[in-house]
Design a protein around this motif. Sequence first.
Motif, PDB file in Angstrom:
ATOM      1  N   VAL A  62       0.963  -1.212  -0.084  1.00 15.31           N
ATOM      2  CA  VAL A  62      -0.108  -0.174   0.202  1.00 15.31           C
ATOM      3  C   VAL A  62       1.063   1.184  -0.004  1.00 15.31           C
ATOM      4  CG1 VAL A  62      -1.697   1.258   1.068  1.00 15.31           C
ATOM      5  CG2 VAL A  62      -1.916  -1.307   1.262  1.00 15.31           C
ATOM      6  N   SER A  63       0.817   1.890  -0.876  1.00 16.82           N
ATOM      7  CA  SER A  63       1.484   3.226  -1.367  1.00 16.82           C
ATOM      8  C   SER A  63       1.193   4.277  -0.512  1.00 16.82           C
ATOM      9  CB  SER A  63       1.936   3.493  -2.553  1.00 16.82           C
ATOM     10  OG  SER A  63       2.506   2.206  -3.324  1.00 16.82           O
ATOM     11  N   THR A  64       0.900   4.335   0.805  1.00 18.22           N
ATOM     12  CA  THR A  64       0.114   5.367   1.509  1.00 18.22           C
ATOM     13  C   THR A  64       0.854   6.810   1.237  1.00 18.22           C
ATOM     14  OG1 THR A  64      -0.269   3.603   3.301  1.00 18.22           O
ATOM     15  CG2 THR A  64      -0.600   6.002   3.869  1.00 18.22           C
ATOM     16  N   GLY A  65      -0.292   7.529   1.068  1.00 19.53           N
ATOM     17  CA  GLY A  65       0.266   8.945   0.798  1.00 19.53           C
ATOM     18  C   GLY A  65      -0.606   9.632  -0.160  1.00 19.53           C
ATOM     19  N   GLU A  66      -0.002  10.870  -0.553  1.00 16.45           N
ATOM     20  CA  GLU A  66      -0.710  11.653  -1.495  1.00 16.45           C
ATOM     21  C   GLU A  66       0.123  11.742  -2.858  1.00 16.45           C
ATOM     22  OE1 GLU A  66      -2.282  16.019  -1.787  1.00 16.45           O
ATOM     23  OE2 GLU A  66      -1.917  15.472  -0.020  1.00 16.45           O
ATOM     24  N   HIS A  67      -0.586  11.312  -3.894  1.00 14.91           N
ATOM     25  CA  HIS A  67       0.236  11.086  -5.195  1.00 14.91           C
ATOM     26  C   HIS A  67      -0.563  11.886  -6.210  1.00 14.91           C
ATOM     27  CE1 HIS A  67       1.741   7.323  -3.749  1.00 14.91           C
ATOM     28  NE2 HIS A  67       0.679   7.431  -3.059  1.00 14.91           N
ATOM     29  N   PHE A  68       0.344  12.367  -7.527  1.00 11.89           N
ATOM     30  CA  PHE A  68      -0.366  12.833  -8.343  1.00 11.89           C
ATOM     31  C   PHE A  68      -0.095  11.902  -9.570  1.00 11.89           C
ATOM     32  CE2 PHE A  68      -0.303  15.821 -12.070  1.00 11.89           C
ATOM     33  CZ  PHE A  68      -1.493  16.341 -12.143  1.00 11.89           C
ATOM     34  N   THR A  69      -1.126  11.221 -10.096  1.00 10.04           N
ATOM     35  CA  THR A  69      -0.892  10.181 -11.099  1.00 10.04           C
ATOM     36  C   THR A  69      -2.072   9.997 -11.944  1.00 10.04           C
ATOM     37  OG1 THR A  69      -0.022   7.976 -11.057  1.00 10.04           O
ATOM     38  CG2 THR A  69      -1.593   8.285  -9.591  1.00 10.04           C
ATOM     39  N   THR A  70      -1.907   8.751 -12.529  1.00  7.91           N
ATOM     40  CA  THR A  70      -2.785   8.697 -13.731  1.00  7.91           C
ATOM     41  C   THR A  70      -3.750   7.534 -13.136  1.00  7.91           C
ATOM     42  OG1 THR A  70      -1.603   6.778 -14.665  1.00  7.91           O
ATOM     43  CG2 THR A  70      -1.102   9.077 -15.528  1.00  7.91           C
ATOM     44  N   GLY A  71      -4.953   7.521 -13.909  1.00 11.01           N
ATOM     45  CA  GLY A  71      -6.091   6.436 -13.693  1.00 11.01           C
ATOM     46  C   GLY A  71      -5.193   5.181 -13.829  1.00 11.01           C
ATOM     47  N   ASN A  72      -4.412   4.751 -14.706  1.00  7.15           N
ATOM     48  CA  ASN A  72      -4.047   3.457 -15.169  1.00  7.15           C
ATOM     49  C   ASN A  72      -2.971   2.961 -13.808  1.00  7.15           C
ATOM     50  OD1 ASN A  72      -5.286   2.818 -17.540  1.00  7.15           O
ATOM     51  ND2 ASN A  72      -3.483   3.588 -18.859  1.00  7.15           N
ATOM     52  N   HIS A  73      -2.186   3.898 -13.321  1.00  4.65           N
ATOM     53  CA  HIS A  73      -1.400   3.877 -12.315  1.00  4.65           C
ATOM     54  C   HIS A  73      -2.235   3.475 -10.863  1.00  4.65           C
ATOM     55  CE1 HIS A  73       2.738   5.099 -14.070  1.00  4.65           C
ATOM     56  NE2 HIS A  73       2.070   3.998 -14.680  1.00  4.65           N
ATOM     57  N   ALA A  74      -3.373   4.381 -10.953  1.00  2.00           N
ATOM     58  CA  ALA A  74      -4.125   4.207  -9.614  1.00  2.00           C
ATOM     59  C   ALA A  74      -4.939   2.968  -9.573  1.00  2.00           C
ATOM     60  CB  ALA A  74      -5.116   5.468  -9.622  1.00  2.00           C
ATOM     61  N   ALA A  75      -5.279   2.527 -10.675  1.00  2.00           N
ATOM     62  CA  ALA A  75      -5.976   1.172 -10.506  1.00  2.00           C
ATOM     63  C   ALA A  75      -4.908  -0.075 -10.240  1.00  2.00           C
ATOM     64  CB  ALA A  75      -6.621   0.894 -12.022  1.00  2.00           C
ATOM     65  N   ALA A  76      -3.760   0.093 -10.766  1.00  4.97           N
ATOM     66  CA  ALA A  76      -2.616  -0.664 -10.513  1.00  4.97           C
ATOM     67  C   ALA A  76      -2.441  -0.816  -9.051  1.00  4.97           C
ATOM     68  CB  ALA A  76      -1.529  -0.686 -11.376  1.00  4.97           C
ATOM     69  N   GLU A  77      -2.300   0.390  -8.373  1.00  2.00           N
ATOM     70  CA  GLU A  77      -2.246   0.507  -7.200  1.00  2.00           C
ATOM     71  C   GLU A  77      -3.156   0.145  -6.302  1.00  2.00           C
ATOM     72  OE1 GLU A  77       0.618   1.151  -5.197  1.00  2.00           O
ATOM     73  OE2 GLU A  77       1.915   1.495  -6.994  1.00  2.00           O
ATOM     74  N   GLY A  78      -4.459   0.210  -6.644  1.00  3.22           N
ATOM     75  CA  GLY A  78      -5.450  -0.311  -5.744  1.00  3.22           C
ATOM     76  C   GLY A  78      -5.507  -1.847  -5.883  1.00  3.22           C
ATOM     77  N   ALA A  79      -5.366  -2.295  -7.003  1.00  3.19           N
ATOM     78  CA  ALA A  79      -5.078  -4.057  -6.939  1.00  3.19           C
ATOM     79  C   ALA A  79      -3.854  -4.600  -6.056  1.00  3.19           C
ATOM     80  CB  ALA A  79      -4.743  -4.388  -8.460  1.00  3.19           C
ATOM     81  N   LEU A  80      -2.911  -3.622  -6.134  1.00  2.00           N
ATOM     82  CA  LEU A  80      -1.664  -4.144  -5.130  1.00  2.00           C
ATOM     83  C   LEU A  80      -2.162  -3.875  -3.797  1.00  2.00           C
ATOM     84  CD1 LEU A  80       1.195  -2.365  -7.183  1.00  2.00           C
ATOM     85  CD2 LEU A  80       0.884  -4.837  -6.976  1.00  2.00           C
ATOM     86  N   ALA A  81      -2.751  -3.033  -3.353  1.00  2.00           N
ATOM     87  CA  ALA A  81      -3.440  -2.517  -2.060  1.00  2.00           C
ATOM     88  C   ALA A  81      -4.126  -3.595  -1.690  1.00  2.00           C
ATOM     89  CB  ALA A  81      -3.870  -1.229  -1.912  1.00  2.00           C
TER      90      ALA A  81
END
Lengths: 326, 387
Positions: free
Chosen positions: B11-30
């Motif tokens: 879980v990459s806890t914190g505030e990010h400025f990123t794309t929907g594709n990366h966000a979805a991938a991070e959600g899956a990892l989380a």
Amino acid sequence: MAIVLPKVSVKDLQEWSKLGEVFTSGHRLCAGCGAGAMARQVTLAAKALGDPYMFVNATGCLEVASTVYPYTAWDAPWLHNAFENAAATASGAIEAMKSMQRKGLMSERNVNMIVFAGDGGTYDIGLQSLSGAVERGHDFLYVCYSNGAYMNTGIQRSGGTPQGAATTTSPPGTVIPGKIEWQKPLAEIMAAHDIPTFTASPAYPRDLMAKVQAGLKHDGPAFMLVDSPCNLGQRYAPDISMEIAKLAVKTCFFPLFYTYKEEWVLTGISARLAKNPDRKLPIEDFLKPQGRFRHLFKPEWKKKLIEIQDTVDDKWERLVTKATCV
Amino acid sequence: MSKQKQKFLEVSTGEHFTTGNHAAAEGALAVGCKFFGGYPITPSSEIAEHMALRLPQLGGNFVQFEDEIASIIGILGASWGGVKSMTATSGPGYSLMVENIGFGMMTETPCIIINVQRGGPSTGLPTLVGQQDIMQTKWGSHGDFEPIVLCPSSVQECFELAIEAFNYAEKYRLPVTLLMDETLGHMSERLIIPDASKIGKVERKKPKDSPEEHLPYKADDDLIPPMAVAGEGYRVMVTGLTHDERGYPNLNVETQDKLVRRINDKIRLNKKDIIRVEEYLLDDAEIAIIAFGSVARAAKGSVNRAREKGIKVGLLRLITIWPFPDERIEALAEKVKKIYVPEINYGQITREVERCVHGKTEVKGIFKLGGSIHNPQEILKEIEGDA
């Protein structure tokens, strides 16, 4: 019936260059792209035979960049469909022509069908379709121009990506040294279908064009694997593309040969290297100028570099053992 | 100077400025995804690329397959191996996957498929937006099944719904589709990833009986069978043929009826848990817009502009596309004079809305055929033109 390579002289090239391009300028391939040179050479070699020709193009760099609406770089009939079925498309077109000829709607003249597809569209998603069309015996020359990754979608690894190469889906780091696997032996797979199989490089146009003509003259399917340098995805300056392509051959990473049934024949530089093994360059000469292999020159991946040289040597020696030279 | 070994977190806890594709991938990892099987396709490739980078750091596996058919079957296999697995693709790739999505429905295999939609049909518009896979995600594969399809509208929601997609997949045992679009996949905005303890994770039910008495497809009262994984000692039978509770192919009318009814009803009876919508200024609305995905953002702008002009417009944003929120739309039809449905296709959700309103109110689709999203003025102009 053995394969006979026609002799292509510089004078022939001069004459053919006056025929007018089939793959014309104005396309949107990157500066330095090897696929453009490859397409010009293949199409001119076909045109020089005198018979009509048509092309099927799988999804990929060449397809996208040569047909951006409202322009086309193809001065010839040209078909694109989905990613996975270029060879099946050629099958259908050939059957259509046969049917029209039977009904007297088309002249009996031979039409040379050429299929272009990249490594993604051939090594991976298109292999089943290619194998099927070859089994059915449809008469075409299938040219796979391998630039060693899915360059069109952003440099993801393919079955044709060399071992150790960095791509966006084989990122080198502390865990993996870039792509883990060796390339699929595509030429050997196609040769196992008992069809004429050629390898060629746009850096050696006379060799490439002779092979195109031999493949088209053969009655039945033929396959050609072309090493297509890509400065964008392989990461080097655009002005050295042909140098990189030459180094692939001179290091025996990409040997030039043809094979049909039991016959294996080395051609051009590769034939000379087989006769003069001391002229063979170390694989580092090919890897070093390319950014995609940069990490291999860090101390932690030194072993990998030796491993790659060993594999290249092993494959080359096995090829030389079974091949004759022209 | 010795390099400090970097610590990698799920879980990459914190505030990010990123794309929907990366966000979805991070959600899956989380939520604990440990296997990605995929094949590059624009505009979804960044998900695969991100997973190729992140999964080895987390002890997971990334495999690039030779095509989409192999990718989907690879993730179904990984799921039966006991890990949360996923793939990501776009319309043409999804088309190649549908047969095996049906296989996943029949074998009740949890996994998720992210479809970042582009303009179609066929190769269409690889780099530009579309919303034309609505019906493909519902009816793409043959046979009767009830899919769950979630549709985010922001980068934050790409992250959150990737988690929810996995949770539904694990809870109800089926492949769940996260239906994004090119605009969302490629746009960057703020993403806040909460602390790992705040990530709600659902894990598949495990059998409680002994391996000797266990029947792999015997459902509990909730119609969902517990799922044993290969290697745990339980018998694992996986077949796309009609099968009985033992998992054996049993090709008769009764077994087919019982099985297919159950795999549909486990979703139909839980619509309340699955269906999510966002309502925006609908309480006093005389006109409603129904929108989803990136278009819903423009639709919200239209509502605000209409309100400034004194026109009482509200928005129903569909978050769950399938199962479709029939009852909610039927109730809305009682209240409003007209429903507008802007979508980037030739009327896929519009037709569903028409079905649900039973002629009680007028429905008007505002269609774009791919390549760009609506702008708020465009939708507003349509509403004002009709007023």
